[in-house]
Design a protein around this motif. Structure first.
Motif, PDB file in Angstrom:
ATOM      1  N   ASP A  89     -22.936 -11.818 -88.015  1.00  0.00           N
ATOM      2  CA  ASP A  89     -22.118 -12.885 -87.432  1.00  0.00           C
ATOM      3  C   ASP A  89     -22.184 -12.689 -85.924  1.00  0.00           C
ATOM      4  OD1 ASP A  89     -20.375 -14.851 -86.754  1.00  0.00           O
ATOM      5  OD2 ASP A  89     -18.601 -13.953 -87.684  1.00  0.00           O
ATOM      6  N   GLY A  90     -23.200 -13.294 -85.291  1.00  0.00           N
ATOM      7  CA  GLY A  90     -23.440 -13.016 -83.884  1.00  0.00           C
ATOM      8  C   GLY A  90     -23.890 -11.578 -83.734  1.00  0.00           C
ATOM      9  N   PRO A  91     -23.257 -10.810 -82.843  1.00  0.00           N
ATOM     10  CA  PRO A  91     -23.638  -9.406 -82.672  1.00  0.00           C
ATOM     11  C   PRO A  91     -23.048  -8.493 -83.743  1.00  0.00           C
ATOM     12  CG  PRO A  91     -21.868  -9.956 -81.156  1.00  0.00           C
ATOM     13  CD  PRO A  91     -22.257 -11.248 -81.847  1.00  0.00           C
ATOM     14  N   LEU A  92     -22.105  -9.000 -84.555  1.00  0.00           N
ATOM     15  CA  LEU A  92     -21.426  -8.176 -85.557  1.00  0.00           C
ATOM     16  C   LEU A  92     -22.303  -7.942 -86.777  1.00  0.00           C
ATOM     17  CD1 LEU A  92     -17.804  -9.698 -85.554  1.00  0.00           C
ATOM     18  CD2 LEU A  92     -18.583  -7.602 -84.434  1.00  0.00           C
ATOM     19  N   ARG A  93     -22.127  -6.769 -87.375  1.00  0.00           N
ATOM     20  CA  ARG A  93     -22.736  -6.456 -88.669  1.00  0.00           C
ATOM     21  C   ARG A  93     -21.581  -6.327 -89.674  1.00  0.00           C
ATOM     22  NH1 ARG A  93     -26.134  -7.620 -85.733  1.00  0.00           N
ATOM     23  NH2 ARG A  93     -28.163  -6.680 -85.352  1.00  0.00           N
ATOM     24  N   LEU A  94     -21.679  -7.070 -90.804  1.00  0.00           N
ATOM     25  CA  LEU A  94     -20.631  -7.087 -91.821  1.00  0.00           C
ATOM     26  C   LEU A  94     -21.184  -6.507 -93.115  1.00  0.00           C
ATOM     27  CD1 LEU A  94     -19.988  -9.462 -89.736  1.00  0.00           C
ATOM     28  CD2 LEU A  94     -18.660 -10.478 -91.589  1.00  0.00           C
ATOM     29  N   LEU A  95     -20.456  -5.554 -93.689  1.00  0.00           N
ATOM     30  CA  LEU A  95     -20.903  -4.908 -94.922  1.00  0.00           C
ATOM     31  C   LEU A  95     -19.770  -4.972 -95.941  1.00  0.00           C
ATOM     32  CD1 LEU A  95     -23.251  -3.327 -96.209  1.00  0.00           C
ATOM     33  CD2 LEU A  95     -22.131  -1.228 -95.444  1.00  0.00           C
ATOM     34  N   ARG A  96     -20.021  -5.663 -97.077  1.00  0.00           N
ATOM     35  CA  ARG A  96     -19.028  -5.790 -98.140  1.00  0.00           C
ATOM     36  C   ARG A  96     -19.146  -4.596 -99.076  1.00  0.00           C
ATOM     37  NH1 ARG A  96     -14.142  -8.036 -98.437  1.00  0.00           N
ATOM     38  NH2 ARG A  96     -13.562  -8.592-100.565  1.00  0.00           N
TER      39      ARG A  96
END
Length: 240
Positions: free
Chosen positions: A217-224
């Motif tokens: 999400d843009g520069p963010l890294r998201l890990l579920r």
């Protein structure tokens, strides 16, 4: 309340050799005080066993032993585990929040003079907040896990039996500001026992889903991910 995921920092031995902590009815034993700093959590691990005589007819007595956590500052005592009758060596885990605590063993009035409670290998593990995770979001309430076991019968039919509560799972999303943070997290000890502090209490367990690819999400890294905990849903640090 901010949600924080803690990773293990160090291990401290409190009591190592086997010892008798309670003998006879209405006996009480408390450990040395354990201080937990505000930026840490502690997970207690200990082995215990109970030797309780059966009745004359071979039945299990109503004798009970409880393991408690005492807040030294407030004097509040919370029951964490109750055991009836004899018990072979069993490993028990208890999370501790910030403050000063003692772990205690208490027998009830039904214990006989020769009945005993033993303890050994009493450790506490310091946990610090994971330095790589920037935030935790989309947290779901703990969901109970139960097991179903099947048995084939002589008549050719199948019998199902519930084999008890297997703990709980908590789903959440881990946020990383940079790719470097995410890579450092993957290289860290995230696959060992971790502790989650959230609005639902304090739970220890292992992360599942960290091997999947993160979304962006843009520069963010998201890990579920999911935290799989042996603790029953709703039983956090206050034992509620």
């Amino acid at each position: 309340m901010k949600t924080i995921l803690y990773t293990r920092d160090q291990e401290v031995i409190m009591y190592d050799p086997q010892q008798t902590v309670c003998e006879g009815p209405s006996a009480t034993w408390f450990s040395r005080a354990i201080s937990v700093a505000r930026d840490k959590l502690v997970m207690i691990a200990l082995d215990f066993a109970c030797s309780v005589a059966l009745t004359a007819t071979g039945e299990v007595r109503k004798s009970q032993m409880i393991i408690v956590v005492k807040n030294v500052d407030t004097g509040k005592i919370v029951e964490r585990m109750k055991v009836r009758g004899s018990r072979t060596w069993t490993r028990a885990f208890f999370p501790l929040d910030h403050g000063n605590y003692q772990i205690g063993f208490i027998t009830d009035e039904n214990y006989r003079n020769a009945d005993k409670v033993y303890m050994k290998d009493f450790y506490y593990h310091d946990y610090i907040a994971s330095p790589n995770i920037d935030a935790i979001g989309s947290l779901k309430p703990p969901k109970q896990l139960t097991g179903i076991q099947t048995f084939d019968t002589l008549e050719g039919t199948m019998r199902l039996q519930r084999i008890g509560n297997k703990g709980c799972e908590i789903e959440m999303t881990l946020y990383f500001k940079t790719e470097t943070q995410y890579r450092n997290f993957v290289r860290s000890r995230h696959d060992s026992y971790m502790v989650l502090e959230c609005n639902y209490g304090v739970y220890g367990g292992y992360l599942a889903g960290t091997e999947s690819d993160p979304s962006t999400d843009g520069p963010l890294r998201l890990l579920r991910v999911k935290l799989l905990s042996p603790q029953r849903a709703g039983v956090g640090v206050d034992g509620m």
